[in-house]
Design a protein around this motif. Structure first.
Motif, short mmCIF file in Angstrom:
data_model
loop_
_atom_site.label_atom_id
_atom_site.label_comp_id
_atom_site.label_asym_id
_atom_site.label_seq_id
_atom_site.Cartn_x
_atom_site.Cartn_y
_atom_site.Cartn_z
N ARG A 292 0.84 -1.19 0.13
CA ARG A 292 -0.18 -0.02 -0.12
C ARG A 292 0.76 1.24 -0.05
N SER A 295 -1.59 6.96 -0.71
CA SER A 295 -3.30 7.25 -2.11
C SER A 295 -3.13 9.14 -1.68
N ASP A 339 -2.53 -1.00 -4.17
CA ASP A 339 -2.49 -0.10 -4.18
C ASP A 339 -1.06 0.54 -4.13
N ARG A 362 -4.84 -3.41 -7.67
CA ARG A 362 -6.30 -2.30 -7.65
C ARG A 362 -6.10 -1.07 -8.12
N ARG A 363 -5.62 -0.05 -7.62
CA ARG A 363 -5.53 1.27 -7.35
C ARG A 363 -4.26 2.07 -7.47
N CYS A 365 -1.30 1.03 -9.91
CA CYS A 365 -0.26 0.07 -9.95
C CYS A 365 0.05 0.12 -11.66
N GLU A 387 -9.78 -1.32 -11.01
CA GLU A 387 -10.82 -0.98 -9.99
C GLU A 387 -12.87 -1.24 -10.66
N THR A 398 -4.47 1.89 -13.36
CA THR A 398 -3.86 0.57 -13.46
C THR A 398 -3.56 0.44 -14.71
#
Length: 465
Positions: A292, A295, A339, A362-363, A365, A387, A398
């Protein structure tokens, strides 16, 4: 910290190789003579070393042969970043087999009679540590169900909307489902514990719904379920099928198991199984690895590689409200989730005996790879990319994920609607040379936009699968 710096300055080669052992101790130094016990401790040693030294070679976390039991997922953040010259590498000692398990081995099996064993699990009795999957002798055991093969049929369904809400579907509704006589007769003998824990799994068109029973009307042979309103494009109706599992009287066939809230797990052995040599594993974790980035700043986790490691036994537990229909099991998580990650690779790894998907890039990447790996006995599917939402910032969509030369098989064991490899909203990915077999819905699916609205899912290559 000053002691770590002094040790590393004396032997750079030693400090760039951090060892784990099933018999290790997290208070050890991490040398091959004094190995650590957990991936998390090894991660922390690698952080300390990189913070205190100028590193130009790979830092290797080397697991000595054996099986390791994980009681928390390995969390990797930007604090663990490698570089192109000095990546962080997780791998076994050369020529050995290493397995990390996200569950516990159950011991103390005793014979009730020739055809029934049981194990007392204190954590279930005292701490309500209930679980929905069990793995026996490296296979997924069948939770007690009826019918043992095939399905029951539904006669008719009526729905009453209680709260409309502002969404696409009614916010709260009750479904009255008239069952065939075989299913109704089964439920008519339920105990209070049966009503609490039994699950009805409905198969309708390309999807399935899992519900607890909110009420039973024996005069009409009907059950009631509660949740959001049914999807008008895919309702439960007279063409749907169902089975019921997780209640005591359904325990009637070899290979089936049932877990009482009292803490007793009951199991009917299969032909040839002996109580002395049979292994039982119950999941504790739902994830093995969480990677992770940040964000809020967009900072990514970078340059981390996993080689030749097996991850086994993760779980999924049905929430009290059950699960509504979910195409492709799209909201369901994965045992390895990423992520804000870049240049992360999994080479010759294994993910098995899960309650969910194996991987989810997921987000945000990019440039990540799963290759030459074996993903099998999966609760859902193999790999999810991107996603279901479309991020307004293109940098957070991604892209450039490579899934190449893997075997992905025997999936959909908890979520039959799951997909072998699915690209949601993501671009420039390559799905090549994968063998995908023994799932229950789609092998490969690309795109998550219906109609003619703009889609970011472009330039995806799907070849030689």
């Amino acid at each position: 910290m000053s002691i770590v710096v002094l040790l590393c300055s004396m032997d750079l080669a030693y400090c760039q190789k951090i060892y784990l052992s099933p018999a290790g101790n997290d208070n050890n130094s991490g040398s091959i003579e004094k190995p650590l016990a957990t991936l998390t401790a090894a991660r922390d040693r690698a952080r300390e070393y990189r913070e205190s030294n100028k590193v130009s070679q790979p830092i290797e976390i080397i697991a000595l042969e054996g099986e390791y039991f994980m009681f928390q997922p390995l969390l990797l953040t930007a604090d663990d970043n490698g570089t192109s010259d000095s990546p962080l590498i997780f791998k076994p000692e050369q020529g050995t087999k290493v397995v990390f398990r996200g569950g516990v081995k159950l011991t103390g099996a005793e014979m009730v009679n020739e055809g029934l064993w049981r194990i007392f699990i204190p954590q279930v009795a005292w701490y309500d540590s209930y679980f929905d999957q069990l793995f026996v002798n490296d296979r997924r055991a069948v939770r007690a169900r009826t019918p043992n093969a095939g399905f029951y049929n539904i006669k008719q369904v009526a729905e009453s909307v209680l709260i409309n809400g502002n969404g696409l579907l009614p916010q709260l509704a009750v479904q009255e489902i008239e069952l065939d006589s075989a299913g109704a007769n089964c439920i008519s003998h339920f105990t209070g514990e049966d009503y609490r824990d039994a699950v009805v799994t409905f198969y309708h068109k390309w999807d399935n719904t899992m519900k607890h029973i909110a009420g039973f009307d024996d005069s009409a042979n009907s059950i009631r379920t509660v949740g959001t309103g049914m999807q008008p494009w895919n309702t439960i109706d007279s063409q749907s099928r169902y089975y019921i599992d997780n209640f005591r009287s359904a325990l009637d066939s070899p290979g089936e198991w049932y877990l009482e809230r009292s803490g007793y797990l009951y199991y009917i052995p299969m032909k040839g199984e002996t109580i002395e040599t049979t292994s039982f594993f119950a999941p504790v974790l739902k994830e093995f690895i969480v990677i992770r980035g940040d964000s809020s700043t967009g900072k990514r986790v970078e340059n981390i590689h996993f080689e030749s490691i097996s991850f086994e036994v993760s779980g999924y537990q049905l929430p009290p409200q059950g699960n509504e229909a979910m195409q492709a099991a799209s909201p369901i998580g994965a045992s390895v989730t990423l992520d804000f990650a870049e240049n992360i690779s999994f080479l010759n790894c294994e993910v098995a005996h899960t309650g969910n998907y194996a991987f989810w890039f997921r987000r945000a990447c990019s440039r990540c790879t799963v290759s030459q790996s074996y993903l099998h006995d999966l609760g859902a599917g193999g790999v999810k990319i991107g996603e279901t939402v479309i991020r307004p910032r293109e940098a957070e969509i991604t892209n450039n994920i490579i899934i190449d030369n893997n075997v992905i098989r025997d999936g959909g064991n908890v979520f039959p609607s799951a997909v072998g490899i699915i690209i949601f909203n993501a671009s420039d990915n390559k799905l090549t040379h994968n063998e995908i077999a023994n799932l229950r819905y789609s092998g490969i699916s690309v795109g998550w936009v219906w109609g003619y609205t703009p889609s970011p899912s472009k330039r995806n290559m799907v070849e030689f699968n």
